[in-house]
Design a protein around this motif. Structure first.
Motif, PDB file in Angstrom:
ATOM      1  N   MET A   1       0.848  -1.187   0.000  1.00  0.00           N
ATOM      2  CA  MET A   1       0.000   0.000   0.000  1.00  0.00           C
ATOM      3  C   MET A   1       0.886   1.240   0.000  1.00  0.00           C
ATOM      4  O   MET A   1       1.889   1.294   0.701  1.00  0.00           O
ATOM      5  N   HIS A   2       0.483   2.208  -0.797  1.00  0.00           N
ATOM      6  CA  HIS A   2       1.154   3.495  -0.858  1.00  0.00           C
ATOM      7  C   HIS A   2       0.109   4.577  -0.611  1.00  0.00           C
ATOM      8  O   HIS A   2      -0.980   4.538  -1.201  1.00  0.00           O
ATOM      9  N   ALA A   3       0.423   5.537   0.236  1.00  0.00           N
ATOM     10  CA  ALA A   3      -0.461   6.669   0.499  1.00  0.00           C
ATOM     11  C   ALA A   3       0.082   7.875  -0.248  1.00  0.00           C
ATOM     12  O   ALA A   3       1.296   8.050  -0.380  1.00  0.00           O
ATOM     13  N   MET A   4      -0.825   8.724  -0.729  1.00  0.00           N
ATOM     14  CA  MET A   4      -0.424   9.880  -1.520  1.00  0.00           C
ATOM     15  C   MET A   4      -1.442  10.989  -1.325  1.00  0.00           C
ATOM     16  O   MET A   4      -2.642  10.721  -1.208  1.00  0.00           O
ATOM     17  N   GLN A   5      -0.958  12.226  -1.273  1.00  0.00           N
ATOM     18  CA  GLN A   5      -1.865  13.373  -1.184  1.00  0.00           C
ATOM     19  C   GLN A   5      -1.188  14.606  -1.773  1.00  0.00           C
ATOM     20  O   GLN A   5       0.023  14.783  -1.649  1.00  0.00           O
ATOM     21  N   TYR A   6      -1.983  15.415  -2.411  1.00  0.00           N
ATOM     22  CA  TYR A   6      -1.530  16.754  -2.800  1.00  0.00           C
ATOM     23  C   TYR A   6      -2.591  17.729  -2.309  1.00  0.00           C
ATOM     24  O   TYR A   6      -3.771  17.410  -2.234  1.00  0.00           O
ATOM     25  N   GLU A   7      -2.127  18.905  -1.939  1.00  0.00           N
ATOM     26  CA  GLU A   7      -3.015  19.932  -1.394  1.00  0.00           C
ATOM     27  C   GLU A   7      -2.940  21.162  -2.281  1.00  0.00           C
ATOM     28  O   GLU A   7      -1.850  21.679  -2.538  1.00  0.00           O
ATOM     29  N   ILE A   8      -4.096  21.609  -2.739  1.00  0.00           N
ATOM     30  CA  ILE A   8      -4.181  22.817  -3.542  1.00  0.00           C
ATOM     31  C   ILE A   8      -4.882  23.860  -2.689  1.00  0.00           C
ATOM     32  O   ILE A   8      -6.101  23.796  -2.486  1.00  0.00           O
ATOM     33  N   THR A   9      -4.091  24.784  -2.149  1.00  0.00           N
ATOM     34  CA  THR A   9      -4.652  25.843  -1.316  1.00  0.00           C
ATOM     35  C   THR A   9      -5.115  26.965  -2.233  1.00  0.00           C
ATOM     36  O   THR A   9      -4.374  27.409  -3.114  1.00  0.00           O
ATOM     37  N   LEU A  10      -6.345  27.392  -2.015  1.00  0.00           N
ATOM     38  CA  LEU A  10      -7.007  28.351  -2.894  1.00  0.00           C
ATOM     39  C   LEU A  10      -7.210  29.677  -2.170  1.00  0.00           C
ATOM     40  O   LEU A  10      -7.186  29.729  -0.930  1.00  0.00           O
ATOM     41  N   PRO A  11      -7.426  30.767  -2.908  1.00  0.00           N
ATOM     42  CA  PRO A  11      -7.616  32.071  -2.256  1.00  0.00           C
ATOM     43  C   PRO A  11      -8.794  32.064  -1.276  1.00  0.00           C
ATOM     44  O   PRO A  11      -9.739  31.283  -1.412  1.00  0.00           O
ATOM     45  N   ALA A  48     -16.713  26.975   6.472  1.00  0.00           N
ATOM     46  CA  ALA A  48     -17.046  25.904   7.419  1.00  0.00           C
ATOM     47  C   ALA A  48     -16.099  25.906   8.621  1.00  0.00           C
ATOM     48  O   ALA A  48     -16.057  24.943   9.385  1.00  0.00           O
ATOM     49  N   GLY A  49     -15.296  26.968   8.766  1.00  0.00           N
ATOM     50  CA  GLY A  49     -14.430  27.080   9.937  1.00  0.00           C
ATOM     51  C   GLY A  49     -12.976  26.716   9.718  1.00  0.00           C
ATOM     52  O   GLY A  49     -12.165  26.805  10.631  1.00  0.00           O
ATOM     53  N   SER A  50     -12.611  26.304   8.510  1.00  0.00           N
ATOM     54  CA  SER A  50     -11.214  25.980   8.222  1.00  0.00           C
ATOM     55  C   SER A  50     -10.407  27.273   8.079  1.00  0.00           C
ATOM     56  O   SER A  50     -10.943  28.298   7.641  1.00  0.00           O
ATOM     57  N   PRO A  51      -9.122  27.231   8.400  1.00  0.00           N
ATOM     58  CA  PRO A  51      -8.294  28.425   8.189  1.00  0.00           C
ATOM     59  C   PRO A  51      -8.012  28.691   6.704  1.00  0.00           C
ATOM     60  O   PRO A  51      -7.580  29.780   6.347  1.00  0.00           O
ATOM     61  N   VAL A  52      -8.250  27.690   5.825  1.00  0.00           N
ATOM     62  CA  VAL A  52      -7.968  27.838   4.396  1.00  0.00           C
ATOM     63  C   VAL A  52      -9.055  27.181   3.555  1.00  0.00           C
ATOM     64  O   VAL A  52      -9.767  26.291   4.023  1.00  0.00           O
ATOM     65  N   ASN A  53      -9.140  27.625   2.309  1.00  0.00           N
ATOM     66  CA  ASN A  53      -9.880  26.893   1.290  1.00  0.00           C
ATOM     67  C   ASN A  53      -8.880  25.971   0.630  1.00  0.00           C
ATOM     68  O   ASN A  53      -7.809  26.415   0.199  1.00  0.00           O
ATOM     69  N   GLN A  54      -9.216  24.700   0.547  1.00  0.00           N
ATOM     70  CA  GLN A  54      -8.240  23.746   0.033  1.00  0.00           C
ATOM     71  C   GLN A  54      -8.939  22.549  -0.600  1.00  0.00           C
ATOM     72  O   GLN A  54      -9.946  22.055  -0.085  1.00  0.00           O
TER      73      GLN A  54
END
Length: 194
Positions: A1-11, A48-54
């Motif tokens: 098993m391999h885990a993978m993630q990318y995060e795109i932080t938006l304005p 929804a209370g997150s510090p970022v849109n992502q």
């Protein structure tokens, strides 16, 4: 098993409805992708209370061929075309567990990183983490949970899918699940991955 993630932080003022629509239109395209255990289409939203849109999809791959086919194929190229090339984080899988709510459609997810201490031998630290993960995966509301490690930074990662729309605050960064593609979820196999 391999885990993978990318995060795109938006304005901060980004219309997250664009991401919701993108997932509604394209999320099903990986519902049968070879080598994919599961992909959780995740978002965090300021309203929804997150510090970022992502937009932050998380993957568990059954095979490196599946992961490579995605990264070098048209699926990931669509992300690159629309948002630029994000940093792709990658972890080696250690354990996977289905939880008591495994039959539920997940509405929330958590991701928690835990540094591996330098004073404990890595094998011992990982064995303890796998045992702890198996116990934590039995927590009420857990749909499924994976434990992985980044040996470059010596950090453990726990990723958990939760029934309902709220994940416990004590489990790390919280995300909303817009869609789950899980063509090979049954092949991820319970317990430790070696």
């Amino acid at each position: 098993m391999h885990a993978m993630q990318y995060e795109i932080t938006l304005p901060a003022d980004y219309d997250m409805g664009i991401i919701h629509e993108r997932v509604a239109k394209k999320g099903h395209l990986l519902d049968t992708f070879p080598g994919l255990g599961l992909k959780a289409y995740l978002v965090r939203e300021r309203e929804a209370g997150s510090p970022v849109n992502q937009y932050a999809p998380f993957y568990l791959w059954n095979t490196p061929e599946g992961m490579n086919s995605f990264l070098w194929g048209p699926g990931f190229q669509g992300i690159v075309n629309d948002f630029g090339r994000p940093v792709v984080q990658h972890w080696t899988g250690l354990a996977y567990e289905e939880g008591p709510a495994s039959g539920a459609v997940p509405g929330a997810a958590t991701r928690r990183g835990i540094p591996l201490g330098e004073t404990i031998p890595p094998g011992e630290a990982v064995a303890d983490a796998v045992d702890r993960h198996a116990r934590e995966a039995r927590r009420d509301g857990v749909v499924a949970s994976a434990l992985a490690v980044d040996p470059r930074h010596w950090e453990l990662l726990t990723f958990t899918l939760w029934a309902g729309t709220e994940a416990p605050a004590d489990q790390g960064g919280r995300f909303r699940v817009l869609h789950l593609s899980a063509p090979g979820r049954g092949d991820l196999g319970p317990g430790r991955q070696w």
